[in-house]
Write a protein that holds these residues in place. Sequence first.
Motif, PDB file in Angstrom:
ATOM      1  N   LYS A 268       3.166  37.454 -39.642  1.00  0.00           N
ATOM      2  CA  LYS A 268       1.962  36.727 -39.260  1.00  0.00           C
ATOM      3  C   LYS A 268       1.262  37.402 -38.089  1.00  0.00           C
ATOM      4  N   GLN A 269       2.038  37.877 -37.116  1.00  0.00           N
ATOM      5  CA  GLN A 269       1.456  38.560 -35.961  1.00  0.00           C
ATOM      6  C   GLN A 269       0.753  39.844 -36.377  1.00  0.00           C
ATOM      7  N   LEU A 270       1.392  40.623 -37.253  1.00  0.00           N
ATOM      8  CA  LEU A 270       0.772  41.862 -37.726  1.00  0.00           C
ATOM      9  C   LEU A 270      -0.506  41.574 -38.508  1.00  0.00           C
ATOM     10  N   ARG A 271      -0.491  40.481 -39.267  1.00  0.00           N
ATOM     11  CA  ARG A 271      -1.682  40.117 -40.044  1.00  0.00           C
ATOM     12  C   ARG A 271      -2.841  39.772 -39.102  1.00  0.00           C
ATOM     13  N   GLU A 272      -2.554  39.022 -38.024  1.00  0.00           N
ATOM     14  CA  GLU A 272      -3.605  38.666 -37.073  1.00  0.00           C
ATOM     15  C   GLU A 272      -4.147  39.902 -36.367  1.00  0.00           C
ATOM     16  N   GLU A 273      -3.262  40.834 -36.029  1.00  0.00           N
ATOM     17  CA  GLU A 273      -3.720  42.071 -35.391  1.00  0.00           C
ATOM     18  C   GLU A 273      -4.591  42.888 -36.343  1.00  0.00           C
ATOM     19  N   ARG A 274      -4.195  42.898 -37.601  1.00  0.00           N
ATOM     20  CA  ARG A 274      -4.975  43.637 -38.593  1.00  0.00           C
ATOM     21  C   ARG A 274      -6.351  43.000 -38.809  1.00  0.00           C
ATOM     22  N   LEU A 275      -6.380  41.653 -38.861  1.00  0.00           N
ATOM     23  CA  LEU A 275      -7.659  40.961 -39.027  1.00  0.00           C
ATOM     24  C   LEU A 275      -8.586  41.230 -37.847  1.00  0.00           C
ATOM     25  N   LYS A 276      -8.014  41.284 -36.656  1.00  0.00           N
ATOM     26  CA  LYS A 276      -8.826  41.556 -35.469  1.00  0.00           C
ATOM     27  C   LYS A 276      -9.358  42.978 -35.496  1.00  0.00           C
ATOM     28  N   ALA A 277      -8.533  43.936 -35.932  1.00  0.00           N
ATOM     29  CA  ALA A 277      -8.962  45.342 -35.959  1.00  0.00           C
ATOM     30  C   ALA A 277     -10.032  45.582 -37.022  1.00  0.00           C
ATOM     31  N   PHE A 278      -9.954  44.864 -38.148  1.00  0.00           N
ATOM     32  CA  PHE A 278     -10.906  45.066 -39.245  1.00  0.00           C
ATOM     33  C   PHE A 278     -11.799  43.831 -39.433  1.00  0.00           C
ATOM     34  N   ARG A 279     -12.201  43.226 -38.337  1.00  0.00           N
ATOM     35  CA  ARG A 279     -12.917  41.954 -38.394  1.00  0.00           C
ATOM     36  C   ARG A 279     -14.189  42.034 -39.238  1.00  0.00           C
ATOM     37  N   ASP A 280     -15.024  43.035 -39.021  1.00  0.00           N
ATOM     38  CA  ASP A 280     -16.292  43.145 -39.737  1.00  0.00           C
ATOM     39  C   ASP A 280     -16.243  44.185 -40.853  1.00  0.00           C
ATOM     40  N   CYS A 281     -15.042  44.624 -41.205  1.00  0.00           N
ATOM     41  CA  CYS A 281     -14.896  45.656 -42.240  1.00  0.00           C
ATOM     42  C   CYS A 281     -14.336  45.097 -43.543  1.00  0.00           C
ATOM     43  N   ASN A 282     -13.945  43.829 -43.531  1.00  0.00           N
ATOM     44  CA  ASN A 282     -13.286  43.236 -44.688  1.00  0.00           C
ATOM     45  C   ASN A 282     -14.279  42.386 -45.475  1.00  0.00           C
ATOM     46  N   LEU A 283     -14.420  42.652 -46.770  1.00  0.00           N
ATOM     47  CA  LEU A 283     -15.368  41.952 -47.625  1.00  0.00           C
ATOM     48  C   LEU A 283     -14.643  40.994 -48.556  1.00  0.00           C
ATOM     49  N   TYR A 284     -15.232  39.820 -48.726  1.00  0.00           N
ATOM     50  CA  TYR A 284     -14.758  38.840 -49.702  1.00  0.00           C
ATOM     51  C   TYR A 284     -15.607  39.002 -50.959  1.00  0.00           C
ATOM     52  N   VAL A 285     -14.961  39.230 -52.092  1.00  0.00           N
ATOM     53  CA  VAL A 285     -15.656  39.513 -53.350  1.00  0.00           C
ATOM     54  C   VAL A 285     -15.279  38.447 -54.369  1.00  0.00           C
ATOM     55  N   LYS A 286     -16.295  37.769 -54.902  1.00  0.00           N
ATOM     56  CA  LYS A 286     -16.073  36.687 -55.856  1.00  0.00           C
ATOM     57  C   LYS A 286     -16.757  37.001 -57.183  1.00  0.00           C
TER      58      LYS A 286
END
Length: 420
Positions: A268-286
């Motif tokens: 969970k900690q690694l996931r939060e760090e990853r989300l913070k590092a790629f905050r505006d780089c991750n796209l949600y595709v539907k």
Amino acid sequence: MNQFKLFASGLSPDVDEDTLMRHVERVDKSIRVKAVIIMRDHQTFRSKGFGILELPSQDECDKALRALNYTEVLGNEICLCPYRPGGMRDKVSSNLFVKNLPGETKSADLYHTFAGFGRIFSARVKYNPNGTCKGYGYVQYESKDDADKALNAMNGETFKGSKITVEHFLASGARTASFMKYNNLFVKNVPRKFTDKDLIGLFKPHGEIVSAVVIKESPDALENKGFGFVCFKNAEDAKNAEEKLKNLSIEGQNLFICRALPKEERRKQLREERLKAFRDCNLYVKELPEDVTDEKLKAAFEVFGKVVSARVMLERRQNLETGDTEMKSRGFGFVCFNDKQEASAALMAASSQPILGRSLYVVIAEKKEDRLARMASPFPMPFSGPRPAGVFPMYGMPPYGFPGPYAPPRLRRPRNVLTP
């Protein structure tokens, strides 16, 4: 008011009222169910994964509990318990936490193992996406005395070849406070030639050590991987060793020492760090096609820049004709780019051209907590990211809070004007 209700959890998102009713009839046609209610999200109307069965009498409740509990519906194991809002479910004193369970453990196994110590309110294990047990589960009794008897009898016992640990369940607040005291340390930047004995010799002056190990690629390897673990008997000794040896220089490297995190907490900690590092780089595709895989999704977006990861979200579904369980796409996924500019380019391109043969709904991914907070607000604020590209999800209209098409003002006839 009908008091004869069962609470059903663990339902697949695809299970609706008709599906659950047909499942009851398929298992036992003699069970008389008055009504089935699936709890849904008030914004998306998607199932929350649990529901309520209303029955005409207590005898019918008991019969349904025996027949339906731990049966599979669309590939998911459902767990039933008496419906008691605000009562039994919040009673943590009779709730037990069981860990070190083997991977093949099912909720039914846990129930039958602990049923001999008293009346069980509910018993369930937590599963991985592939259907194996995560290694822990919960058993809640009707009374605290029964829970104490089960804890004293089963703690340290062997279950399916594994020595299990049984302890009282702690609420999240109490659990967080208990983590302030710890006796297991993670040690990094350990010299590659260090052995277990060297690690013990380094930490032994600070207290009694239960175990110490340096991690190697294999038992016969001559060098370790640069880190290890030290477990003290007392939490005070572990804290003292951490303070005294932290940043100690050995062979040109400073030791890094901290509390050893459980696997789930570390993940969970690694996931939060990853989300913070790629905050505006991750796209949600539907609106993805059903046959799209991770590889196809990544290839479709690599034309806009370097894709760090691409994942199509899957769920287990049961084929009603064959009875087999299959992994099927949920119709959405995530694409993470190397930097913000490439993600913005893909977002803009999706609004003007089809991808994977159709118009996709693409937007900057939000954290679940942020999305729920925004949707629950009485005055929802618009999403802070760029405007979504592609088609809008419901009825061709944008989600609430987004700018969208508007109707032009109507021209009204001036008053007090005579017309022929």
